[in-house]
Design an enzyme around this catalytic site. Structure first.
Site, PDB file in Angstrom:
ATOM      1  N   ASN A   7      41.575  35.864  48.294  1.00 20.79           N
ATOM      2  CA  ASN A   7      42.662  36.798  48.599  1.00 20.79           C
ATOM      3  C   ASN A   7      42.074  38.188  48.841  1.00 20.79           C
ATOM      4  OD1 ASN A   7      44.727  38.813  48.188  1.00 20.79           O
ATOM      5  ND2 ASN A   7      46.037  37.189  47.379  1.00 20.79           N
ATOM      6  N   ASP A   9      43.817  40.955  49.577  1.00 15.25           N
ATOM      7  CA  ASP A   9      44.823  42.018  49.391  1.00 15.25           C
ATOM      8  C   ASP A   9      44.204  43.330  48.932  1.00 15.25           C
ATOM      9  OD1 ASP A   9      47.560  40.085  47.876  1.00 15.25           O
ATOM     10  OD2 ASP A   9      46.787  40.186  49.929  1.00 15.25           O
ATOM     11  N   HIS A  10      43.296  43.236  47.956  1.00 10.00           N
ATOM     12  CA  HIS A  10      42.886  44.478  47.295  1.00 10.00           C
ATOM     13  C   HIS A  10      41.799  45.233  48.027  1.00 10.00           C
ATOM     14  CE1 HIS A  10      45.955  43.708  44.571  1.00 10.00           C
ATOM     15  NE2 HIS A  10      45.439  42.583  44.160  1.00 10.00           N
ATOM     16  N   ARG A  18      44.657  56.057  50.491  1.00  2.54           N
ATOM     17  CA  ARG A  18      44.857  57.361  51.158  1.00  2.54           C
ATOM     18  C   ARG A  18      46.088  57.289  52.061  1.00  2.54           C
ATOM     19  NH1 ARG A  18      39.912  60.357  50.736  1.00  2.54           N
ATOM     20  NH2 ARG A  18      39.521  60.257  48.491  1.00  2.54           N
ATOM     21  N   HIS A  45      48.823  38.507  50.950  1.00  4.45           N
ATOM     22  CA  HIS A  45      50.202  38.595  50.476  1.00  4.45           C
ATOM     23  C   HIS A  45      50.878  39.727  51.248  1.00  4.45           C
ATOM     24  CE1 HIS A  45      53.041  39.067  46.757  1.00  4.45           C
ATOM     25  NE2 HIS A  45      53.705  38.835  47.880  1.00  4.45           N
ATOM     26  N   ARG A  47      53.589  41.788  51.467  1.00  7.46           N
ATOM     27  CA  ARG A  47      54.704  42.157  50.607  1.00  7.46           C
ATOM     28  C   ARG A  47      55.767  42.912  51.388  1.00  7.46           C
ATOM     29  NH1 ARG A  47      54.787  42.641  45.103  1.00  7.46           N
ATOM     30  NH2 ARG A  47      53.119  41.586  43.966  1.00  7.46           N
ATOM     31  N   ARG A  51      52.630  47.381  50.423  1.00  3.79           N
ATOM     32  CA  ARG A  51      51.792  48.280  49.616  1.00  3.79           C
ATOM     33  C   ARG A  51      50.305  48.109  49.921  1.00  3.79           C
ATOM     34  NH1 ARG A  51      52.883  45.878  43.649  1.00  3.79           N
ATOM     35  NH2 ARG A  51      55.021  46.108  44.382  1.00  3.79           N
ATOM     36  N   HIS A  52      49.899  46.945  50.411  1.00  3.61           N
ATOM     37  CA  HIS A  52      48.491  46.751  50.753  1.00  3.61           C
ATOM     38  C   HIS A  52      48.351  46.090  52.115  1.00  3.61           C
ATOM     39  CE1 HIS A  52      49.455  42.900  48.897  1.00  3.61           C
ATOM     40  NE2 HIS A  52      49.261  43.306  47.663  1.00  3.61           N
ATOM     41  N   GLU A  72      50.894  34.508  51.723  1.00  6.23           N
ATOM     42  CA  GLU A  72      51.813  34.580  50.581  1.00  6.23           C
ATOM     43  C   GLU A  72      52.968  35.497  50.974  1.00  6.23           C
ATOM     44  OE1 GLU A  72      49.438  35.991  47.339  1.00  6.23           O
ATOM     45  OE2 GLU A  72      48.925  33.976  46.736  1.00  6.23           O
ATOM     46  N   THR A 103      51.946  40.344  41.088  1.00  5.04           N
ATOM     47  CA  THR A 103      52.868  39.224  40.924  1.00  5.04           C
ATOM     48  C   THR A 103      53.008  38.878  39.448  1.00  5.04           C
ATOM     49  OG1 THR A 103      52.162  38.396  43.059  1.00  5.04           O
ATOM     50  CG2 THR A 103      53.262  36.826  41.601  1.00  5.04           C
ATOM     51  N   GLU A 153      51.291  25.966  43.764  1.00  5.50           N
ATOM     52  CA  GLU A 153      50.165  26.756  43.251  1.00  5.50           C
ATOM     53  C   GLU A 153      50.545  27.146  41.836  1.00  5.50           C
ATOM     54  OE1 GLU A 153      48.550  29.995  45.562  1.00  5.50           O
ATOM     55  OE2 GLU A 153      47.847  30.984  43.740  1.00  5.50           O
ATOM     56  N   HIS A 193      45.845  33.338  40.304  1.00  7.42           N
ATOM     57  CA  HIS A 193      46.285  34.602  39.709  1.00  7.42           C
ATOM     58  C   HIS A 193      45.514  34.929  38.443  1.00  7.42           C
ATOM     59  CE1 HIS A 193      48.920  38.116  39.791  1.00  7.42           C
ATOM     60  NE2 HIS A 193      48.578  38.156  38.532  1.00  7.42           N
ATOM     61  N   GLY A 194      44.665  35.930  38.584  1.00  5.14           N
ATOM     62  CA  GLY A 194      43.918  36.429  37.432  1.00  5.14           C
ATOM     63  C   GLY A 194      42.625  35.690  37.148  1.00  5.14           C
ATOM     64  N   GLY A 215      41.412  36.521  44.070  1.00  5.38           N
ATOM     65  CA  GLY A 215      41.258  37.754  44.840  1.00  5.38           C
ATOM     66  C   GLY A 215      40.710  38.914  44.029  1.00  5.38           C
TER      67      GLY A 215
HETATM   68  C1  LIG Z   1      50.865  35.286  44.019  1.00 11.73           C
HETATM   69  C2  LIG Z   1      49.650  36.015  43.627  1.00 11.73           C
HETATM   70  O1  LIG Z   1      49.114  35.832  42.577  1.00 11.73           O
HETATM   71  C3  LIG Z   1      49.121  37.023  44.581  1.00 11.73           C
HETATM   72  O2  LIG Z   1      50.222  37.760  45.076  1.00 11.73           O
HETATM   73  C4  LIG Z   1      48.167  37.957  43.909  1.00 11.73           C
HETATM   74  O3  LIG Z   1      48.812  38.478  42.779  1.00 11.73           O
HETATM   75  C5  LIG Z   1      47.730  39.111  44.793  1.00 11.73           C
HETATM   76  O4  LIG Z   1      48.860  39.839  45.210  1.00 11.73           O
HETATM   77  P1  LIG Z   1      49.374  41.164  44.410  1.00 11.73           P
HETATM   78  O5  LIG Z   1      48.177  41.772  43.734  1.00 11.73           O
HETATM   79  O6  LIG Z   1      50.022  42.010  45.421  1.00 11.73           O
HETATM   80  O7  LIG Z   1      50.340  40.562  43.409  1.00 11.73           O
HETATM   81  N1  LIG Z   2      47.807  33.447  44.487  1.00  9.23           N
HETATM   82  C1  LIG Z   2      46.757  34.063  43.718  1.00  9.23           C
HETATM   83  C2  LIG Z   2      45.981  34.976  44.598  1.00  9.23           C
HETATM   84  O1  LIG Z   2      46.167  35.003  45.795  1.00  9.23           O
HETATM   85  C3  LIG Z   2      44.943  35.819  43.994  1.00  9.23           C
HETATM   86  O2  LIG Z   2      45.393  36.333  42.780  1.00  9.23           O
HETATM   87  P1  LIG Z   2      44.390  37.351  42.043  1.00  9.23           P
HETATM   88  O3  LIG Z   2      43.083  36.624  41.887  1.00  9.23           O
HETATM   89  O4  LIG Z   2      44.264  38.543  42.945  1.00  9.23           O
HETATM   90  O5  LIG Z   2      45.062  37.654  40.730  1.00  9.23           O
END
Ligand SMILES: CC(=O)[C@@H](O)[C@H](O)COP(=O)(O)O
Ligand SMILES: NCC(=O)COP(=O)(O)O
Length: 241
Positions: A7, A9-10, A18, A45, A47, A51-52, A72, A103, A153, A193-194, A215
């Protein structure tokens, strides 16, 4: 051997720090490096509050990802329309609250059965397979199977966050029980997640997860060691499970 979907996202969280004034770091570049590091898929994801990850990111990733693109999203008309246009390799329906930091719980498929099933049907009619992001709960697993979704998932957040050894063990058992039930019901079983470089080791020898979705911990390591290396290290840990 279980797959690894990364993932990104971050990476976008850092870019948006910024207010989107910079084009860097680019999650599209990160995805390429993640694939060079052995990722079997790229997760983003999109959203509601953007936000990202931005719409631009998902459309560019559709054109550039060579493994699999996993989107997502919440089960809203807006997102379903985007998914039908984008045609990702998989959609994972997740709950969304504007005020949440990340999430929180899994989707309440049982309580939102009609809305969820309608979203599954709409996505299937666009030839997009569907996964449901749910807590490790038998009721939610059974409800997920009833919607016609292709996979689930399993939300691993409570397990990852548990600090008490007894609680952590109990949370992990809930995940393995949920995974076995999901397999029995003919569902594909992902988890995420996590998860981090320590908690992934709990899954050694279980062989019950088809793909891990990770992620935050990978992007965090990538900030210090580089994306390709961070992904390769996680990929090698998963190969040993
Ligand atoms: C469903 C999930 O776990 C992902 O959405 C993960 O949390 C990364 O996305 P966010 O950090 O935006 O929640
Ligand atoms: N669905 C979980 C994901 O995409 C990654 O979650 P995280 O590792 O960023 O908490």
């Amino acid at each position: 051997m279980a797959g690894l979907a990364v993932n990104v996202d971050h990476i976008a969280t850092l870019r948006q720090a910024r207010g989107g004034a910079t084009a860097y770091p680019d999650p599209v570049h990160a995805a390429l490096l993640a694939e060079l590091g052995g990722a079997d898929g790229i997760v983003v994801h999109l959203r509601e509050d953007r936000r990202h990850i931005q719409d631009r990111d998902v459309y560019l990733l559709r054109k550039t990802v060579q493994s699999r693109l996993i989107l997502e999203m919440a089960a809203t008309d807006e997102m379903i329309s985007i998914a039908a246009d984008l045609r990702p390799d998989l959609v994972t329906l997740v709950p969304e609250k504007r005020t949440e930091l990340t999430t929180e719980g899994g989707l309440d498929v049982r309580g939102l059965a009609e809305v969820t099933q309608k979203a599954v049907e709409s996505l299937h009619s666009a030839a997009v397979p569907v996964s449901l992001f749910i807590d490790p709960d038998a009721i939610q697993i059974r409800a997920s199977a009833d919607t016609g979704a292709d996979m689930v998932e399993i939300h691993t957040g409570a397990f990852c966050e548990a600090s008490d050894p007894g609680d952590k063990k109990a949370q992990f058992s809930a995940i393995t029980d949920a995974a076995h039930l999901a397999h029995e019901l003919g569902l594909g079983v992902n988890a995420g997640h996590g998860l981090c470089y320590n908690t992934i080791g709990w899954f050694a020898g279980t062989r019950i997860i088809d793909e891990f979705s990770i992620g935050h911990s990978i992007v965090s390591r990538a900030a210090l060691a580089g994306m390709e290396k961070a992904v390769r290290e996680m990929r090698n840990l998963i190969k040993e499970l």
